[in-house]
Design an enzyme around this catalytic site. Sequence first.
Site: not given
Ligand code: CNA
Length: 308
Positions: A153, A161, A235
């Site tokens: 992503h 730009c 995650g």
């Molecule tokens: P999501 O949909 O928020 O899913 C996260 C998953 O991780 C969920 O199922 C949670 O239950 C699980 N979870 C959270 N913390 C823990 C933990 N400590 N241990 C075990 N399980 C856990 O996020 P996805 O990544 O599936 O969705 C994709 C999006 C999120 C992408 O486009 C990213 O760019 C986007 N994103 C990225 C970030 C980052 O770079 N850190 C932060 C927020 C969103």
Amino acid sequence: MGNTSSGKVFTPTIEEIIEKIEEPRDVDCLEKVAKIIAQSNHIVVITGAGLSTESGISDFRTKSSGLYDNLQKFNLPNPTAIFDLDFFKQDPYPFYALAKELIGKEGQYLPNTGHYFIRLLEQHGKLLRNFTQNIDGLEFKTGIDRSKVVQCHGTFETATCLNCSTKYSLDFMKQCLGLLSINGSTKEEIQIPKCNKCDGIVKSDVVFFGEDLPESYFQHSKSDLQQCDCILVMGTSLAVYPVASLPNKSAKGTPKVMLNRERGGVFTKERMDENDYFVGGNIGESCLLLCEKLGWEKELHQLQQKNT
Ligand code: CNA
């Protein structure tokens, strides 16, 4: 749910995502997973925002603490509008407020045990590739070889730009967001990043809904998934396509493992087969237990200490 084979990023609406239940860790299953990892030499790791929550970065969909539940202040038509290009062109502020939070101040976010576990897979010659949906860049802070990571992503490391395609660095973005000082002084407020040449809006090279994934995704995804001898999903809710479809692309019989608080994608009870494993609970603790079973605790501590 739309066309899951397209190369553009898309997600179902929040209403389409069934409410999930957090599950405890099954210790017997973890034992089996450790054996699979010990026997595997070409592991594909698919990661998402849940990998970085233990580093202090919120994910999207965790109830109440997730970013989607905390976007009301921006008055968005819907939570996913924050990554919608048309909405961004009208009002880039919400995206940049989120970007400021995700990029953080220098040294604010550090890799956690989950990130180091992937680095250890590399160190033991077992990592074929890490397909990450994350845009925080924490993978690289473990010292992992860049060629082992596909940032599906995109990234905050560069920006472009939207008008004249001039490229900008992360430092430029940090200055605009008030994360880096200019001539010794830092402005805390967010200034919308504008191009020095044409005054167009500069957008981080993060992939928005409807945009193509980076070339490296197409270069590696098909062949890696065909070659791998184990898939490790960590995650992610497996709700954003096309990455969510990667676990289905492996050869029949390839063991698939999910380390996550809740089930998703092919890891729901109805969809799992005898080669699929789900380990609930927090990733950090699961990875620590796996390191103990694999005899990697010492190396884990060494990596962690090197970076503190
Ligand atoms: P999501 O949909 O928020 O899913 C996260 C998953 O991780 C969920 O199922 C949670 O239950 C699980 N979870 C959270 N913390 C823990 C933990 N400590 N241990 C075990 N399980 C856990 O996020 P996805 O990544 O599936 O969705 C994709 C999006 C999120 C992408 O486009 C990213 O760019 C986007 N994103 C990225 C970030 C980052 O770079 N850190 C932060 C927020 C969103």
